[in-house]
Design a protein around this motif. Structure first.
Motif, PDB file in Angstrom:
ATOM      1  N   MET A   1     -17.807  38.259-164.095  1.00 11.33           N
ATOM      2  CA  MET A   1     -18.243  39.088-162.958  1.00 11.33           C
ATOM      3  C   MET A   1     -19.735  39.370-163.039  1.00 11.33           C
ATOM      4  O   MET A   1     -20.313  39.365-164.129  1.00 11.33           O
ATOM      5  N   VAL A   2     -20.325  39.651-161.890  1.00 11.59           N
ATOM      6  CA  VAL A   2     -21.723  40.109-161.876  1.00 11.59           C
ATOM      7  C   VAL A   2     -21.766  41.493-161.232  1.00 11.59           C
ATOM      8  O   VAL A   2     -21.873  42.503-161.907  1.00 11.59           O
ATOM      9  N   ASP A   3     -21.637  41.553-159.899  1.00 13.26           N
ATOM     10  CA  ASP A   3     -21.810  42.858-159.247  1.00 13.26           C
ATOM     11  C   ASP A   3     -20.544  43.723-159.308  1.00 13.26           C
ATOM     12  O   ASP A   3     -20.643  44.950-159.329  1.00 13.26           O
ATOM     13  N   GLY A   4     -19.374  43.094-159.290  1.00 14.89           N
ATOM     14  CA  GLY A   4     -18.121  43.865-159.351  1.00 14.89           C
ATOM     15  C   GLY A   4     -17.750  44.532-158.040  1.00 14.89           C
ATOM     16  O   GLY A   4     -16.853  45.360-157.991  1.00 14.89           O
TER      17      GLY A   4
ATOM     18  N   GLY B   1     -17.628  42.574-154.884  1.00 13.31           N
ATOM     19  CA  GLY B   1     -17.252  41.600-153.858  1.00 13.31           C
ATOM     20  C   GLY B   1     -18.414  40.887-153.181  1.00 13.31           C
ATOM     21  O   GLY B   1     -18.219  40.210-152.172  1.00 13.31           O
ATOM     22  N   MET B   2     -19.632  41.008-153.725  1.00 16.57           N
ATOM     23  CA  MET B   2     -20.778  40.406-153.025  1.00 16.57           C
ATOM     24  C   MET B   2     -21.279  39.086-153.603  1.00 16.57           C
ATOM     25  O   MET B   2     -21.787  38.263-152.874  1.00 16.57           O
ATOM     26  N   CYS B   3     -21.149  38.884-154.922  1.00 20.36           N
ATOM     27  CA  CYS B   3     -21.806  37.704-155.506  1.00 20.36           C
ATOM     28  C   CYS B   3     -20.902  36.466-155.531  1.00 20.36           C
ATOM     29  O   CYS B   3     -21.403  35.346-155.599  1.00 20.36           O
ATOM     30  N   GLY B   4     -19.612  36.637-155.518  1.00 20.10           N
ATOM     31  CA  GLY B   4     -18.690  35.493-155.529  1.00 20.10           C
ATOM     32  C   GLY B   4     -18.398  34.957-156.923  1.00 20.10           C
ATOM     33  O   GLY B   4     -17.619  34.014-157.077  1.00 20.10           O
ATOM     34  N   CYS B   5     -19.003  35.537-157.953  1.00 22.49           N
ATOM     35  CA  CYS B   5     -18.863  35.023-159.323  1.00 22.49           C
ATOM     36  C   CYS B   5     -17.400  35.041-159.797  1.00 22.49           C
ATOM     37  O   CYS B   5     -16.969  34.150-160.513  1.00 22.49           O
ATOM     38  N   CYS B   6     -16.648  36.039-159.377  1.00 26.75           N
ATOM     39  CA  CYS B   6     -15.290  36.226-159.919  1.00 26.75           C
ATOM     40  C   CYS B   6     -14.230  35.535-159.069  1.00 26.75           C
ATOM     41  O   CYS B   6     -13.053  35.869-159.179  1.00 26.75           O
TER      42      CYS B   6
ATOM     43  N   PHE C   1     -11.301  37.457-154.677  1.00 25.10           N
ATOM     44  CA  PHE C   1     -12.288  37.967-155.625  1.00 25.10           C
ATOM     45  C   PHE C   1     -11.572  38.940-156.556  1.00 25.10           C
ATOM     46  O   PHE C   1     -10.964  39.918-156.094  1.00 25.10           O
TER      47      PHE C   1
ATOM     48  N   CYS D   1     -12.709  41.187-158.453  1.00 21.08           N
ATOM     49  CA  CYS D   1     -13.233  42.563-158.510  1.00 21.08           C
ATOM     50  C   CYS D   1     -12.726  43.452-157.381  1.00 21.08           C
ATOM     51  O   CYS D   1     -12.514  44.642-157.602  1.00 21.08           O
TER      52      CYS D   1
HETATM   53  S1  FES Z   1     -18.086  40.122-159.308  1.00 20.86           S
HETATM   54 FE1  FES Z   1     -19.243  39.551-157.592  1.00 20.86          FE
HETATM   55  S2  FES Z   1     -17.757  39.130-156.107  1.00 20.86           S
HETATM   56 FE2  FES Z   1     -16.618  39.859-157.778  1.00 20.86          FE
END
Ligand code: FES
Ligand SMILES: Cc1cc2nc3c(=O)[nH]c(=O)nc-3n(C[C@H](O)[C@H](O)[C@H](O)COP(=O)(O)OP(=O)(O)OC[C@H]3O[C@@H](n4cnc5c(N)ncnc54)[C@H](O)[C@@H]3O)c2cc1C
Length: 279
Positions: free
Chosen positions: A215-218, A220-225, A235, A237
């Motif tokens: 995860m990055v932002d946690g 729902g914005m970065c898409g990492c998860c 997502f 998070c």
């Molecule tokens: S941590 Fe960025 S969208 Fe879930």
């Protein structure tokens, strides 16, 4: 800044950290997590709310030392401060009376399983818990989990304590002898959750897992998860962290978890060499 009220080792590689965070403690529910940043150059990492005390205004985190951020967290002492703490994040666990439930915890997964088992016991379920670790030194919170379970089975991979073997073995036996099991909750390393899912699938017992995607932002914005559940992108998070195990694309999750392995290894080597706080 968030003050560390207490810090201790639960095992050589697992830290217990109680942090002053009254606003989070007030709203915390089982299954939710926080995102922390240890210092101004640190990365953001998710950790589950292992416990909370709204009277004291504190939350409890349990962190396994595996990379730069968790080693940095381990270097802090009681009285030190964590730079940022965001939460509670994610959806809370369902806590209905299902009847009989099995909670399976692998390794550090005991920490997130404990408040869920407590909530399910409080909702009137019969709770059978299984906790496993690679060896005796990595086991913690046996008494705590026992206190919220009707039955507790402990396993170690190497047989150094309690029953020798993997958590999936007693899980299968319980499902074979107990047709009343209505739900399984499994939290631990992704590979363990995948095999718990494969174990319960033939029995048709709904199985919930708490996914540990990167995860990055946690929020729902970065898409990492992002993961795939029943062929739909989710997502972890904001749509999770809990999902129906039988619908998760495990291979994708496992592949995405390894996406930054080389960078993470280099970062840890740098941190261990110079103890400089760059990530
Ligand atoms: S941590 Fe960025 S969208 Fe879930
Ligand atoms: C919702 C959620 C809740 C979590 N709760 C907890 C918790 O309560 N306690 C806890 O100890 N950990 C928890 N984790 C995992 C924790 O966030 C990671 O261990 C942490 O981000 C690693 O950071 P690092 O910089 O120390 O290691 P990194 O340098 O990021 O990684 C070191 C090694 O670990 C692997 N790794 C990194 N992140 C993960 C991950 N998320 N899952 C599996 N392997 C990973 C990497 O591939 C690498 O090989 C949670 C993860 C999520 C998504």
């Amino acid at each position: 800044m968030y003050k560390i009220l207490a810090k201790e080792l639960l095992s050589p590689v697992i830290d217990y950290i109680r942090v002053e965070a009254p606003e989070i403690a007030k709203k915390a529910k089982a299954g939710q997590f926080v995102v922390i940043r240890v210092d101004e150059v640190g990365e953001r990492i998710p950790l589950t709310l292992a416990d909370w005390d709204s009277k004291e205004g504190s939350i409890t985190l349990v962190s396994q030392q595996i990379g730069t951020s968790t080693f940095k967290l381990n270097s802090l002492k009681s009285g030190d401060k964590i730079m940022n703490l965001v939460g509670p994040l994610g959806l809370a666990s369902e806590k209905e009376n299902f009847g009989t439930v099995v909670c399976v915890a692998g390794g550090v997964g005991v920490a997130p399983v404990y408040p869920i088992a407590r909530a399910l016991k409080g909702a009137g379920n019969k709770v059978i818990s299984i906790m496993g670790a690679r060896n005796k030194d990595l086991l913690f919170w046996e008494e705590r989990l026992k206190s919220v379970s009707d039955e507790l089975i402990v396993t170690t991979d190497d047989g150094s304590y309690a029953r020798k073997g993997l958590v999936t073995e007693p899980l299968k036996e319980i499902l074979e002898r107990n047709k009343e099991v209505k739900r399984v909750i499994s939290i631990g390393p992704a590979i363990m959750m995948k095999f718990c899912s494969l174990t319960t699938k033939p029995f048709g017992v709904k199985t919930i897992v708490s996914l540990n995607a990167l995860m990055v932002d946690g929020t729902g914005m970065c898409g990492c998860c992002r993961i795939s559940v029943a062929d739909v992108t989710k997502f972890v998070c904001v749509d999770g962290p809990e999902f129906d195990a039988h619908k998760v694309d495990w291979d994708l999750l496992l592949k995405r978890q390894m996406g930054y392995c080389d960078e993470e290894k280099r970062s840890l080597e740098r941190y261990k060499t110079c103890k400089c706080h760059s990530s």
